[in-house]
Design an enzyme around this catalytic site. Structure first.
Site, PDB file in Angstrom:
ATOM      1  N   TYR A  33      47.752 -18.045  24.914  1.00 34.73           N
ATOM      2  CA  TYR A  33      47.941 -16.677  24.516  1.00 34.73           C
ATOM      3  C   TYR A  33      46.667 -16.031  24.917  1.00 34.73           C
ATOM      4  CZ  TYR A  33      44.547 -17.290  20.506  1.00 34.73           C
ATOM      5  OH  TYR A  33      43.468 -17.447  19.619  1.00 34.73           O
ATOM      6  N   LYS A 148      42.834 -21.154  25.744  1.00 37.81           N
ATOM      7  CA  LYS A 148      43.041 -20.428  24.671  1.00 37.81           C
ATOM      8  C   LYS A 148      44.724 -20.875  24.475  1.00 37.81           C
ATOM      9  CE  LYS A 148      42.331 -15.762  23.058  1.00 37.81           C
ATOM     10  NZ  LYS A 148      41.508 -15.992  21.892  1.00 37.81           N
ATOM     11  N   GLU A 180      30.939 -22.407  18.409  1.00 33.29           N
ATOM     12  CA  GLU A 180      31.432 -21.089  18.422  1.00 33.29           C
ATOM     13  C   GLU A 180      31.981 -20.853  16.842  1.00 33.29           C
ATOM     14  OE1 GLU A 180      34.659 -20.323  20.758  1.00 33.29           O
ATOM     15  OE2 GLU A 180      35.618 -22.197  20.366  1.00 33.29           O
ATOM     16  N   LEU A 204      35.641 -21.265  23.547  1.00 35.49           N
ATOM     17  CA  LEU A 204      36.356 -20.530  24.242  1.00 35.49           C
ATOM     18  C   LEU A 204      35.293 -19.632  25.290  1.00 35.49           C
ATOM     19  CD1 LEU A 204      39.321 -19.556  24.919  1.00 35.49           C
ATOM     20  CD2 LEU A 204      38.709 -17.494  23.511  1.00 35.49           C
TER      21      LEU A 204
HETATM   22  N1  PDD Z   1      39.985 -14.963  19.124  1.00 34.26           N
HETATM   23  N2  PDD Z   1      36.495 -18.092  20.363  1.00 34.26           N
HETATM   24  C1  PDD Z   1      37.530 -18.350  19.836  1.00 34.26           C
HETATM   25  C2  PDD Z   1      37.982 -19.797  19.147  1.00 34.26           C
HETATM   26  C3  PDD Z   1      38.417 -17.121  19.595  1.00 34.26           C
HETATM   27  O1  PDD Z   1      39.731 -17.469  19.243  1.00 34.26           O
HETATM   28  C4  PDD Z   1      37.785 -15.951  20.081  1.00 34.26           C
HETATM   29  C5  PDD Z   1      38.908 -14.859  19.989  1.00 34.26           C
HETATM   30  C6  PDD Z   1      36.788 -15.867  20.884  1.00 34.26           C
HETATM   31  C7  PDD Z   1      36.020 -14.627  21.301  1.00 34.26           C
HETATM   32  O2  PDD Z   1      36.860 -14.462  22.379  1.00 34.26           O
HETATM   33  P1  PDD Z   1      37.012 -12.816  23.075  1.00 34.26           P
HETATM   34  O3  PDD Z   1      35.737 -12.037  23.105  1.00 34.26           O
HETATM   35  O4  PDD Z   1      37.883 -13.102  24.381  1.00 34.26           O
HETATM   36  O5  PDD Z   1      38.149 -12.085  22.334  1.00 34.26           O
HETATM   37  C8  PDD Z   1      36.007 -17.033  20.947  1.00 34.26           C
HETATM   38  C9  PDD Z   1      41.135 -13.852  19.206  1.00 34.26           C
HETATM   39  C10 PDD Z   1      40.397 -12.529  18.966  1.00 34.26           C
HETATM   40  C11 PDD Z   1      42.317 -14.194  18.460  1.00 34.26           C
HETATM   41  O6  PDD Z   1      42.570 -15.283  18.588  1.00 34.26           O
HETATM   42  O7  PDD Z   1      42.754 -13.351  17.607  1.00 34.26           O
END
Ligand code: PDD
Length: 286
Positions: A33, A148, A180, A204
């Protein structure tokens, strides 16, 4: 107007969208996703999100059902068919549907593509001004956190643990190192130097993480990308989380103790401003 989504090639009202229970997404959480923020009807860093989606699908051995042009069109359609100017677009691709439940998958399944959007929920002003609280937790996720995937149960349990403690995020530690957050990347500041853990299979590769590092380089902020020890996290002057929906958000309490002086620090405040300026510039530039 009620929300409209894209499911398997058709635009349908979200309330009427249906997926088979034999879809491997439902049975095995077998899919990937993306979450993409949209400001004034423009998707932020769309191509980077689509590249990460392609990478996730390749890692899961799911054939990417669309080329980048088609993905751009589909996202555009969903944005256009919904009311809000600021949205968050959610794309989910599962391996598809099978006749029987079986762990090993049949080659050549047709992936299920679902795209929806919601109104973009921004961080409340008080959180932005005062910062938020976080807990630390052991990172018990699998070893492909660079993908992801929709298999988010560990992340959900960890986030929920934070939520039950009255906190906004769980900061994850593996073997004594910061990885993270449960749904964000984590940066710290020590003696004026911004530190970020390096990309690896343990976290991620965040799109916001990349933007923050680019901004640090552009503005000459002292920074390093390297492993961060638990002790360094706990004694940091500043901690921030970054994500597409929360942008750059200061964490001012960790495990019930103040981070630094317990208020958002100067480097994080500066980075938030650079981020807002960058966003405004990119959006104006189309
Ligand atoms: N999540 N690490 C994890 C585990 C995440 O689920 C996310 C983002 C990030 C940050 O990634 P980015 O900057 O590309 O949004 C890091 C999204 C927002 C979610 O699952 O809703």
């Amino acid at each position: 107007m009620s929300a409209v989504c894209h499911l398997d090639g058709s635009l349908v009202p979200l309330a009427e969208a249906r997926v088979s229970p034999m879809d491997r997404g439902f049975l095995f959480a077998d899919g990937g996703y993306e979450v993409i923020p949209v400001y004034s009807r423009q998707a932020f860093r769309l191509d980077e999100h689509l590249a990460r989606l392609a990478n996730t699908l390749a890692g899961l051995e799911i054939v990417n059902p669309h080329g980048i042009e088609r993905w751009r069109e589909l996202v555009r359609e969903v944005i256009d068919h919904n009311d809000w100017d600021d949205q968050s677009v959610y794309i989910q691709v599962t391996r598809g549907r099978e006749a029987r439940r079986s762990h090993a998958f049949t080659e050549g399944l047709r992936p299920t593509v679902f795209i929806m959007c919601e109104a973009l929920v921004t961080v409340p002003e008080t959180q932005r001004e005062q910062g938020v609280a976080a807990i630390t937790a052991g990172d018990f996720r699998w070893l492909r956190c660079d993908l992801k995937t929709i298999a988010l149960l560990a992340n959900c349990l960890l986030r929920n643990q934070a939520s039950k403690a009255g906190c906004v995020e769980a900061i994850l530690l593996r073997d004594g190192f910061l990885t993270e957050g449960s749904a964000s990347n984590i940066f710290i500041v020590r003696e004026g130097v911004m530190l970020a853990p390096p990309k690896s299979h343990l976290m991620l590769p965040g799109i916001t993480y990349d933007v923050v590092l680019e901004l640090a380089a552009t503005h000459g902020l002292r920074h390093a990308v390297r492993e961060i020890l638990e002790d360094e996290l706990r004694s940091a002057d500043e901690i921030w989380l970054t994500s597409s929906t929360k942008e750059v958000l200061p964490i001012t309490r960790l495990d019930d103790r103040p981070v630094g002086d317990g208020r958002p620090g100067p480097v994080g405040i500066q980075m938030y401003r650079w981020y807002q300026d960058f966003k405004a510039r990119v959006m104006r530039g189309g």
